[in-house]
Design a protein around this motif. Structure first.
Motif, PDB file in Angstrom:
ATOM      1  N   LYS A 173       0.826  -1.211   0.000  1.00 51.92           N
ATOM      2  CA  LYS A 173       0.000   0.000   0.000  1.00 51.92           C
ATOM      3  C   LYS A 173       0.858   1.259   0.000  1.00 51.92           C
ATOM      4  CE  LYS A 173      -4.262  -1.801   2.025  1.00 51.92           C
ATOM      5  NZ  LYS A 173      -5.249  -1.678   3.127  1.00 51.92           N
ATOM      6  N   LEU A 174       1.957   1.236   0.725  1.00 57.84           N
ATOM      7  CA  LEU A 174       2.843   2.398   0.729  1.00 57.84           C
ATOM      8  C   LEU A 174       3.401   2.651  -0.667  1.00 57.84           C
ATOM      9  CD1 LEU A 174       4.735   1.767   4.087  1.00 57.84           C
ATOM     10  CD2 LEU A 174       3.060   3.572   3.632  1.00 57.84           C
ATOM     11  N   ARG A 175       3.739   1.595  -1.380  1.00 59.95           N
ATOM     12  CA  ARG A 175       4.263   1.745  -2.742  1.00 59.95           C
ATOM     13  C   ARG A 175       3.189   2.246  -3.701  1.00 59.95           C
ATOM     14  NH1 ARG A 175       5.393  -3.082  -3.504  1.00 59.95           N
ATOM     15  NH2 ARG A 175       3.675  -3.759  -4.821  1.00 59.95           N
ATOM     16  N   ARG A 176       2.006   1.661  -3.627  1.00 59.21           N
ATOM     17  CA  ARG A 176       0.963   1.947  -4.611  1.00 59.21           C
ATOM     18  C   ARG A 176       0.185   3.224  -4.336  1.00 59.21           C
ATOM     19  NH1 ARG A 176      -2.015  -3.919  -5.670  1.00 59.21           N
ATOM     20  NH2 ARG A 176      -0.236  -4.978  -6.674  1.00 59.21           N
ATOM     21  N   GLU A 177       0.030   3.584  -3.061  1.00 59.65           N
ATOM     22  CA  GLU A 177      -0.923   4.633  -2.716  1.00 59.65           C
ATOM     23  C   GLU A 177      -0.313   5.909  -2.151  1.00 59.65           C
ATOM     24  OE1 GLU A 177      -3.933   3.055  -0.121  1.00 59.65           O
ATOM     25  OE2 GLU A 177      -4.058   1.150  -1.218  1.00 59.65           O
ATOM     26  N   CYS A 178       0.964   5.888  -1.781  1.00 62.28           N
ATOM     27  CA  CYS A 178       1.482   6.998  -0.971  1.00 62.28           C
ATOM     28  C   CYS A 178       2.571   7.836  -1.621  1.00 62.28           C
ATOM     29  CB  CYS A 178       1.983   6.458   0.367  1.00 62.28           C
ATOM     30  SG  CYS A 178       0.669   5.718   1.358  1.00 62.28           S
ATOM     31  N   VAL A 238      -1.158   4.091   6.541  1.00 67.34           N
ATOM     32  CA  VAL A 238      -1.258   4.443   5.123  1.00 67.34           C
ATOM     33  C   VAL A 238      -1.894   5.820   4.953  1.00 67.34           C
ATOM     34  CG1 VAL A 238      -2.272   3.799   2.897  1.00 67.34           C
ATOM     35  CG2 VAL A 238      -1.309   2.036   4.397  1.00 67.34           C
ATOM     36  N   ALA A 239      -2.971   6.081   5.695  1.00 64.78           N
ATOM     37  CA  ALA A 239      -3.644   7.376   5.585  1.00 64.78           C
ATOM     38  C   ALA A 239      -2.712   8.509   5.990  1.00 64.78           C
ATOM     39  CB  ALA A 239      -4.902   7.385   6.449  1.00 64.78           C
ATOM     40  N   TYR A 240      -1.957   8.310   7.075  1.00 60.83           N
ATOM     41  CA  TYR A 240      -1.046   9.370   7.510  1.00 60.83           C
ATOM     42  C   TYR A 240       0.078   9.579   6.497  1.00 60.83           C
ATOM     43  CZ  TYR A 240       2.598  11.984   9.713  1.00 60.83           C
ATOM     44  OH  TYR A 240       3.567  12.930   9.936  1.00 60.83           O
ATOM     45  N   THR A 241       0.658   8.495   6.009  1.00 55.71           N
ATOM     46  CA  THR A 241       1.758   8.636   5.058  1.00 55.71           C
ATOM     47  C   THR A 241       1.290   9.347   3.797  1.00 55.71           C
ATOM     48  OG1 THR A 241       2.786   6.615   5.914  1.00 55.71           O
ATOM     49  CG2 THR A 241       3.534   7.402   3.771  1.00 55.71           C
ATOM     50  N   PHE A 293      -1.131  11.480   3.640  1.00 54.74           N
ATOM     51  CA  PHE A 293      -1.350  12.867   4.044  1.00 54.74           C
ATOM     52  C   PHE A 293      -0.043  13.652   4.097  1.00 54.74           C
ATOM     53  CE2 PHE A 293      -0.843  15.620   7.782  1.00 54.74           C
ATOM     54  CZ  PHE A 293      -1.685  16.670   7.453  1.00 54.74           C
ATOM     55  N   VAL A 294       0.966  13.102   4.775  1.00 56.27           N
ATOM     56  CA  VAL A 294       2.186  13.874   4.981  1.00 56.27           C
ATOM     57  C   VAL A 294       2.972  14.029   3.683  1.00 56.27           C
ATOM     58  CG1 VAL A 294       3.743  11.975   5.668  1.00 56.27           C
ATOM     59  CG2 VAL A 294       4.071  14.267   6.608  1.00 56.27           C
ATOM     60  N   VAL A 295       2.995  12.993   2.843  1.00 54.90           N
ATOM     61  CA  VAL A 295       3.688  13.126   1.560  1.00 54.90           C
ATOM     62  C   VAL A 295       2.984  14.173   0.696  1.00 54.90           C
ATOM     63  CG1 VAL A 295       4.326  11.950  -0.582  1.00 54.90           C
ATOM     64  CG2 VAL A 295       4.618  10.790   1.616  1.00 54.90           C
ATOM     65  N   GLY A 296       1.654  14.126   0.672  1.00 58.70           N
ATOM     66  CA  GLY A 296       0.915  15.120  -0.093  1.00 58.70           C
ATOM     67  C   GLY A 296       1.147  16.525   0.425  1.00 58.70           C
TER      68      GLY A 296
END
Length: 271
Positions: A56-61, A216-219, A221-224
């Motif tokens: 999920k980190l790879r695909r979504e963040c 996943v939601a936080y990562t 958010f912070v990357v965005g």
């Protein structure tokens, strides 16, 4: 196993592209990159759960790399990332930031890069990228004097001397600047933006993932928040503050009006 005794082991390891980590953290486009650290200590996850988080980190963040200080976690993440060799996005580099005595095991498990202290400058021949964790301008000089002046440095973005340390890094070198996750009032986003405005090209969010259902939601958010376009006013304010050495001060955040209160923060406040 001591770092200096790893050369025989490395010769028996499968090939790892030593340029992968640096290329992902510092793309030719010059765009800011953000890496996420997995610090799963208190929340034991199964191998399947770590693999799902890795995917999920790879695909979504939109993260540039994943970091871990634990070899078992790193091994599971490397294994999952390897399954994406023919996918888009492809495998993320995985950086080991744990004990120097475990570097050999981390490389054997598939680490793309390792973090070492200046005391380990003799460990260059590991076959993977080395990031030098420095906490002073003197340590930067020591690493450069040992022949690693064009390497990659890891700097604490919240330290009082961050401006001096970044200023001491040779122009041919690169720096990853670390900031802590889930600070009050989204301060990690504010600080990261100021660092980017001052010229930082790569950020590490320490403790972004701890094994809970907010990872996943936080990562994302912070990357965005760190990589979305900044207004010209913010760039001016951020660059001015950074030039004056005020990396750790408040102000300038475009997210002040949309503060996010994560459960992890609330639980931390209650303890």
């Amino acid at each position: 196993m001591r770092v200096l005794g790893l050369l025989g082991l490395i010769a028996r390891l499968p090939f790892v592209d030593a340029a992968a980590a640096r290329g992902a953290l510092f793309p030719r486009s010059g765009a800011l990159t953000v890496a996420a650290e997995l610090r799963l200590g208190a929340n034991a996850l199964t191998s399947a759960e770590i693999a799902l988080l890795s995917m999920k980190l790879r695909r979504e963040c939109n993260v540039a790399a994943l970091w871990s200080d634990a070899v078992p976690t790193l091994a599971e993440v490397c294994k999952e990332q390897a399954t994406a060799a023919t996918d888009f996005p492809g495998p993320l580099p995985v950086v080991f930031a744990g004990a120097a005595s475990e570097v050999g095991m981390a490389v054997a498990a598939g680490a793309s890069a390792v973090v070492l202290a200046p005391a380990n400058v003799a460990a260059e021949a590991l076959g993977v990228d080395v990031l030098w964790r420095v906490s002073s301008a003197a340590e930067v000089a020591a690493v450069a004097d040992a022949g690693h002046g064009s390497g990659t440095f890891l700097v604490d973005g919240e330290g009082a001397d961050v401006g001096d340390i970044l200023g001491a890094i040779p122009p041919e070198a690169a720096a990853v600047v670390a900031i802590s996750a889930m600070q009050a009032d989204n301060e990690e986003v504010s600080l990261g933006r100021r660092l980017a405005a001052a010229g930082c090209r790569s950020l590490l969010v320490r403790g972004a993932c701890v094994g809970d259902d907010e990872d996943v939601a936080y990562t994302r958010f912070v990357v965005g928040g760190l990589t979305s376009k900044m207004s010209s006013k913010f760039k001016i304010d951020g660059a001015t503050g950074a030039a004056n050495g005020h990396f750790g001060t408040s102000g300038g955040s475009l997210l002040r009006d949309s503060k996010t209160n994560w459960r992890r923060q609330r639980e931390r406040t209650m303890t």
